[in-house]
Write a protein that holds these residues in place. Structure first.
Motif, short mmCIF file in Angstrom:
data_model
loop_
_atom_site.label_atom_id
_atom_site.label_comp_id
_atom_site.label_asym_id
_atom_site.label_seq_id
_atom_site.Cartn_x
_atom_site.Cartn_y
_atom_site.Cartn_z
N LEU A 124 7.78 -5.92 -6.44
CA LEU A 124 6.95 -4.77 -6.75
C LEU A 124 7.01 -3.74 -5.63
O LEU A 124 7.13 -2.53 -5.89
CB LEU A 124 5.49 -5.18 -6.99
CG LEU A 124 4.52 -4.01 -7.17
CD1 LEU A 124 4.87 -3.21 -8.41
CD2 LEU A 124 3.09 -4.51 -7.20
N ALA A 125 6.94 -4.18 -4.38
CA ALA A 125 7.03 -3.24 -3.25
C ALA A 125 8.34 -2.48 -3.29
O ALA A 125 8.38 -1.27 -3.04
CB ALA A 125 6.88 -3.99 -1.93
N LYS A 126 9.43 -3.16 -3.61
CA LYS A 126 10.74 -2.53 -3.70
C LYS A 126 10.81 -1.55 -4.88
O LYS A 126 11.30 -0.43 -4.74
CB LYS A 126 11.83 -3.61 -3.82
CG LYS A 126 13.23 -3.10 -3.73
CD LYS A 126 13.59 -2.73 -2.31
CE LYS A 126 15.08 -2.51 -2.17
NZ LYS A 126 15.45 -2.14 -0.81
N ILE A 127 10.30 -1.97 -6.05
CA ILE A 127 10.26 -1.09 -7.21
C ILE A 127 9.45 0.16 -6.91
O ILE A 127 9.87 1.29 -7.21
CB ILE A 127 9.66 -1.83 -8.44
CG1 ILE A 127 10.59 -2.93 -8.93
CG2 ILE A 127 9.34 -0.85 -9.57
CD1 ILE A 127 9.95 -3.87 -9.94
N ALA A 128 8.28 -0.02 -6.31
CA ALA A 128 7.41 1.12 -6.00
C ALA A 128 8.06 2.05 -4.99
O ALA A 128 7.98 3.28 -5.12
CB ALA A 128 6.05 0.63 -5.50
N SER A 129 8.72 1.51 -3.98
CA SER A 129 9.39 2.34 -2.99
C SER A 129 10.49 3.18 -3.64
O SER A 129 10.65 4.37 -3.35
CB SER A 129 9.99 1.49 -1.88
OG SER A 129 8.98 0.86 -1.14
N THR A 130 11.26 2.54 -4.51
CA THR A 130 12.32 3.27 -5.22
C THR A 130 11.74 4.36 -6.10
O THR A 130 12.23 5.50 -6.10
CB THR A 130 13.16 2.28 -6.06
OG1 THR A 130 13.73 1.30 -5.20
CG2 THR A 130 14.25 3.00 -6.83
N THR A 131 10.67 4.03 -6.82
CA THR A 131 10.03 5.01 -7.70
C THR A 131 9.43 6.15 -6.90
O THR A 131 9.48 7.31 -7.32
CB THR A 131 8.98 4.33 -8.59
OG1 THR A 131 9.61 3.25 -9.29
CG2 THR A 131 8.38 5.29 -9.58
N ASP A 132 8.88 5.86 -5.73
CA ASP A 132 8.33 6.91 -4.88
C ASP A 132 9.43 7.89 -4.45
O ASP A 132 9.22 9.10 -4.45
CB ASP A 132 7.63 6.31 -3.67
CG ASP A 132 6.85 7.36 -2.90
OD1 ASP A 132 6.04 8.09 -3.52
OD2 ASP A 132 7.06 7.47 -1.68
N VAL A 133 10.59 7.35 -4.11
CA VAL A 133 11.70 8.23 -3.72
C VAL A 133 12.15 9.08 -4.89
O VAL A 133 12.30 10.30 -4.76
CB VAL A 133 12.89 7.40 -3.16
CG1 VAL A 133 14.14 8.26 -3.00
CG2 VAL A 133 12.51 6.76 -1.82
N LEU A 134 12.35 8.48 -6.06
CA LEU A 134 12.84 9.29 -7.19
C LEU A 134 11.80 10.28 -7.68
O LEU A 134 12.14 11.27 -8.32
CB LEU A 134 13.41 8.42 -8.31
CG LEU A 134 12.51 7.54 -9.13
CD1 LEU A 134 11.89 8.28 -10.29
CD2 LEU A 134 13.33 6.38 -9.66
N SER A 135 10.52 10.04 -7.35
CA SER A 135 9.46 10.99 -7.71
C SER A 135 9.25 12.06 -6.65
O SER A 135 8.39 12.91 -6.80
CB SER A 135 8.14 10.24 -7.93
OG SER A 135 7.55 9.85 -6.70
N HIS A 136 10.01 11.98 -5.56
CA HIS A 136 9.84 12.90 -4.42
C HIS A 136 8.46 12.75 -3.80
O HIS A 136 7.82 13.73 -3.43
CB HIS A 136 10.12 14.34 -4.82
CG HIS A 136 11.53 14.57 -5.27
ND1 HIS A 136 12.29 15.63 -4.86
CD2 HIS A 136 12.33 13.87 -6.10
CE1 HIS A 136 13.48 15.57 -5.40
NE2 HIS A 136 13.53 14.51 -6.17
N GLY A 137 7.98 11.51 -3.71
CA GLY A 137 6.72 11.24 -3.03
C GLY A 137 5.47 11.40 -3.88
O GLY A 137 4.37 11.49 -3.34
N ARG A 138 5.59 11.38 -5.20
CA ARG A 138 4.43 11.60 -6.07
C ARG A 138 3.84 10.32 -6.64
O ARG A 138 2.93 10.36 -7.45
CB ARG A 138 4.80 12.54 -7.22
CG ARG A 138 5.16 13.93 -6.74
CD ARG A 138 5.52 14.86 -7.90
NE ARG A 138 6.78 14.45 -8.51
CZ ARG A 138 6.93 14.22 -9.82
NH1 ARG A 138 5.93 14.33 -10.66
NH2 ARG A 138 8.11 13.85 -10.30
N LEU A 139 4.32 9.15 -6.21
CA LEU A 139 3.85 7.90 -6.77
C LEU A 139 2.47 7.51 -6.24
O LEU A 139 2.20 7.63 -5.04
CB LEU A 139 4.83 6.75 -6.44
CG LEU A 139 4.39 5.38 -6.94
CD1 LEU A 139 4.45 5.31 -8.46
CD2 LEU A 139 5.22 4.29 -6.30
#
Length: 173
Positions: free
Chosen positions: A97-112
């Motif tokens: 989950l930490a890895k998924i969230a980190s990846t999603t945060d990057v692709l969202s440009h920090g909006r997660l």
């Protein structure tokens, strides 16, 4: 402090996609709601549920998986924050989950926004083979998961050995 407003997008959990037969069109309807929210200056965030089946009774209706659509909606929008209300710890290993969230945060440009909880919907737990631990066990798992997620977001090669989970130097760049 200014009040901030967010909206849930339809994803099927609350039977909010009934009437749209094609799953692709269901996803497009969800995306359109997110994009409208993204275009409104008073809306700060969009939210999804971490559920696999409909409520109050599980049905054969579509319910989109939360982290996949969080990533998709993050790319389909440009301004609003994107979050889950809340991620069920028992559905994913906390290091993953930490890895998924980190990846999603990057692709969202920090909006997660990553919401995390202990979980409660027994039918989903059992249907997907996760068992359904008693509340004290789920809370112990939740505590350890919070520790692992936090360490993976703040430390290089963290370690943790708990009763339910352990990590040994995962890389989360």
């Amino acid at each position: 402090m200014a009040v901030k407003f967010g909206v849930f997008v339809p994803q099927g959990w609350k039977m909010d996609l009934i009437g749209i037969a094609d799953p692709v069109e269901q996803y497009e309807a969800m995306t359109k709601v997110a994009q409208v929210a993204d275009s409104l200056p008073g809306i700060d965030s969009i939210w999804v549920y971490d559920h696999f089946h409909t409520v109050p009774t599980p049905t054969m209706e579509t319910t989109f998986e939360c982290w996949t659509i969080t990533a998709g909606l993050a790319r389909d929008t440009k301004r609003v924050k994107v979050g889950q209300m809340v991620t069920c710890n028992g559905y994913r290993n906390p290091a993953l989950l930490a890895k998924i969230a980190s990846t999603t945060d990057v692709l969202s440009h920090g909006r997660l926004i990553c919401g995390l909880g202990a979980g409660w919907y027994e039918h989903e737990w059992r249907a997907y083979g996760y068992g359904f631990p008693d509340v004290p066990v789920r809370m112990g798992m939740f505590r350890e998961a919070c520790e692992i997620v936090y360490r993976m977001w703040t430390e290089d090669k963290p370690t943790f050995q708990g009763k339910y989970y352990s990590i040994d130097g995962p890389i989360n760049e």
